[in-house]
Design a protein around this motif. Structure first.
Motif, PDB file in Angstrom:
ATOM      1  N   SER A   7      -8.321   1.602  -5.125  1.00  0.00           N
ATOM      2  CA  SER A   7      -7.452   2.432  -4.287  1.00  0.00           C
ATOM      3  C   SER A   7      -6.113   1.724  -4.095  1.00  0.00           C
ATOM      4  CB  SER A   7      -8.099   2.655  -2.921  1.00  0.00           C
ATOM      5  OG  SER A   7      -8.128   1.421  -2.190  1.00  0.00           O
ATOM      6  N   PRO A   8      -5.076   2.442  -3.611  1.00  0.00           N
ATOM      7  CA  PRO A   8      -3.802   1.772  -3.327  1.00  0.00           C
ATOM      8  C   PRO A   8      -3.970   0.568  -2.403  1.00  0.00           C
ATOM      9  CG  PRO A   8      -3.473   4.130  -3.312  1.00  0.00           C
ATOM     10  CD  PRO A   8      -4.952   3.911  -3.453  1.00  0.00           C
ATOM     11  N   THR A  57       0.841  -1.210   0.000  1.00  0.00           N
ATOM     12  CA  THR A  57       0.000   0.000   0.000  1.00  0.00           C
ATOM     13  C   THR A  57       0.871   1.253   0.000  1.00  0.00           C
ATOM     14  OG1 THR A  57      -1.778  -1.151   1.171  1.00  0.00           O
ATOM     15  CG2 THR A  57      -1.813   1.263   1.216  1.00  0.00           C
ATOM     16  N   THR A  58       1.926   1.227   0.799  1.00  0.00           N
ATOM     17  CA  THR A  58       2.851   2.372   0.845  1.00  0.00           C
ATOM     18  C   THR A  58       3.475   2.593  -0.524  1.00  0.00           C
ATOM     19  OG1 THR A  58       3.350   1.996   3.174  1.00  0.00           O
ATOM     20  CG2 THR A  58       4.955   3.267   1.911  1.00  0.00           C
ATOM     21  N   ARG A  59       3.927   1.537  -1.147  1.00  0.00           N
ATOM     22  CA  ARG A  59       4.552   1.665  -2.467  1.00  0.00           C
ATOM     23  C   ARG A  59       3.585   2.190  -3.514  1.00  0.00           C
ATOM     24  NH1 ARG A  59       8.827  -3.076  -3.847  1.00  0.00           N
ATOM     25  NH2 ARG A  59       9.939  -3.137  -1.861  1.00  0.00           N
ATOM     26  N   LEU A  60       2.313   1.823  -3.367  1.00  0.00           N
ATOM     27  CA  LEU A  60       1.319   2.189  -4.375  1.00  0.00           C
ATOM     28  C   LEU A  60       0.617   3.507  -4.059  1.00  0.00           C
ATOM     29  CD1 LEU A  60      -0.202  -1.372  -4.856  1.00  0.00           C
ATOM     30  CD2 LEU A  60       1.218  -0.132  -6.517  1.00  0.00           C
ATOM     31  N   SER A  61       1.009   4.149  -2.973  1.00  0.00           N
ATOM     32  CA  SER A  61       0.374   5.416  -2.586  1.00  0.00           C
ATOM     33  C   SER A  61       1.088   6.627  -3.173  1.00  0.00           C
ATOM     34  CB  SER A  61       0.326   5.539  -1.049  1.00  0.00           C
ATOM     35  OG  SER A  61      -0.504   4.537  -0.503  1.00  0.00           O
ATOM     36  N   ARG A  88       1.182   8.679  -9.386  1.00  0.00           N
ATOM     37  CA  ARG A  88       1.387   7.943 -10.630  1.00  0.00           C
ATOM     38  C   ARG A  88       1.791   8.872 -11.767  1.00  0.00           C
ATOM     39  NH1 ARG A  88      -3.264   5.299 -14.163  1.00  0.00           N
ATOM     40  NH2 ARG A  88      -4.375   5.288 -12.171  1.00  0.00           N
ATOM     41  N   LEU A 107       2.206  -0.131 -11.729  1.00  0.00           N
ATOM     42  CA  LEU A 107       2.244  -1.389 -10.970  1.00  0.00           C
ATOM     43  C   LEU A 107       3.566  -2.115 -11.188  1.00  0.00           C
ATOM     44  CD1 LEU A 107      -1.384  -2.684 -11.634  1.00  0.00           C
ATOM     45  CD2 LEU A 107      -0.450  -2.000  -9.420  1.00  0.00           C
ATOM     46  N   ALA A 137      -3.182  -3.325  -3.363  1.00  0.00           N
ATOM     47  CA  ALA A 137      -2.279  -4.116  -2.526  1.00  0.00           C
ATOM     48  C   ALA A 137      -2.937  -5.431  -2.116  1.00  0.00           C
ATOM     49  CB  ALA A 137      -1.872  -3.320  -1.294  1.00  0.00           C
TER      50      ALA A 137
END
Length: 406
Positions: free
Chosen positions: A319-320, A274-278, A281, A290, A324
């Motif tokens: 959502s992130p 989640t942290t990585r995808l927050s 973009r 991704l 995740a």
């Protein structure tokens, strides 16, 4: 009279013939095919995985409920004994990074050729193109060969006829009806170490057929395996799938489908993902984001898209935290089991209750059974061949003991 007839020239039959000949029996080995070890040769096409190096207690556990029935045979002809046997044939072995054991030649053909030379040297006779069809009224073995039908009288018989996978190589399960007619209990033959069908979308199928999933974790119920899988045009297969094939197969056969869960990044928990995808973009496509932020492969992203479509939500709306969760929890609905003819091995067979401790059929004194035609299954990794070799050797020893008392 042939002292002992061994029927089936795969690993179990060849090993039974070797033990018998070395024990002083006169042996003829019959097979329906034109040559010996055809499925054995097929098993070696990608590297002949003879056995596995893990400690024996863990090794035996791979056979699940059949482990107590196979324990004595495998302890008597253990993985170490199999390695020594191979080396004595001029084919030393090595342990691969996964713990699997291979001959250094990495192929089946040199080992098989050396084995056949040894069998010839100890007097084993071969009769190919002889399809076993049962017994006549006098208890003689009946074979159909190019010249017609032939009746053979033998003091003892070892049946090593394989399962029903890859029938073109000789294992077609034709023995089931013959033994069932003698009131031998046989558990239904089912595909093992097989692939499964999935209703992929046309877009996913066309783009990702033949693509591997590496370092993933696959789960069904309480069973989880880490390894690799392969996307096929009709579904999914590969080592990690084979390791779960028993649970997946039984789910499909009982309720018509099985839910497989795939974790693409099992070393990262949801919070880390989640942290990585927050992050922002920007102008990147979701697929590129991704791939860069979470190191998800293109085929993994494709699986995520398939899951999103099935859920009725576009992946871009996730959502992130949702992304995740999905990365390590992709649901894949398996809709069927690949045909038994394409499976690596077979589950089911002659039940162990029909056998005595020497692998002799209680209802047919003097007739022994070994190998894949018995009711056991195991994952790939060397366990299949090890049990075939070990039960063949055990049946050979059983025949020698029975002849000594007869």
């Amino acid at each position: 009279m042939t002292d002992v007839a061994v029927i089936g020239a795969g690993p179990a039959g060849l090993m039974a013939a070797e033990v018998l000949a070395q024990g002083g029996a006169r042996v003829t080995l019959y097979d329906a095919m034109p040559s010996a070890g055809r499925k054995f040769l097929m098993a070696g096409r990608g590297g002949l995985n003879l056995t596995h190096s893990e400690p024996l207690p863990q090794f035996l556990a791979r056979y699940r409920e059949a482990a107590p029935k196979l324990k004595d045979a495998i302890e008597a002809f253990s993985p170490d004994a199999l390695r020594a046997w191979s080396e004595a044939l001029g084919e030393p072995t090595f342990v691969g990074t996964s713990g699997r054991i291979f001959p250094k030649a990495f192929k089946a053909s040199p080992l098989l050729r050396a084995w056949l030379r040894r069998l010839d040297a100890v007097g084993v006779a071969f009769a190919f193109r002889h399809r076993w069809t049962g017994w006549d009224e006098e208890g003689r073995l009946l074979f159909r060969n190019p010249e017609g039908q032939r009746a053979i009288e033998a003091k003892a018989t070892v049946l090593a006829l394989g399962g029903a996978s890859w029938p073109r190589l000789g294992s077609d399960g034709g023995w089931v009806d013959i033994l069932a007619a003698k009131s031998i209990a046989i558990s239904k033959l089912r595909p093992a170490n097989s692939g499964f069908t999935v209703a992929w979308s046309d877009v996913f199928r066309d783009r990702f057929e033949g693509q591997p999933l590496k370092g993933v974790t696959l789960t069904i119920g309480a069973h989880t395996v880490r390894g690799e899988a392969m996307i096929t045009r009709s579904g999914i297969e590969g080592g990690a799938i084979y390791a779960l094939s028993s649970e997946l197969r039984e789910a499909v056969l009982s309720v018509g489908q099985a839910r497989l869960t795939i974790a693409l990044r099992p070393d990262l928990d949801v919070a880390m993902l989640t942290t990585r995808l927050s992050g922002t973009r920007g102008k990147q496509s979701l697929a590129n984001f991704l791939r860069k932020a979470a190191q998800v492969s293109p085929v993994g992203i494709g699986l995520m898209q398939e899951a999103a479509i099935a859920s009725g939500r576009p992946l871009a709306s996730f959502s992130p935290a949702d992304l995740a969760e999905l990365i390590n929890g992709i649901p894949v609905q398996l809709t069927g089991v690949a045909p038994i003819a394409r499976a690596i091995s077979t589950a089911g067979g002659v039940t162990f209750g029909e056998l005595d401790e020497h692998f002799m059929l209680r209802r047919l004194p003097g007739t022994f059974a070994a190998g894949e035609m018995l009711d056991w299954e195991a994952p790939t990794g060397g366990y299949l061949l090890q049990a075939s070799f070990a039960t063949g050797a055990a049946a050979g020893r059983g025949v020698l003991a029975w002849l000594a008392k007869s």
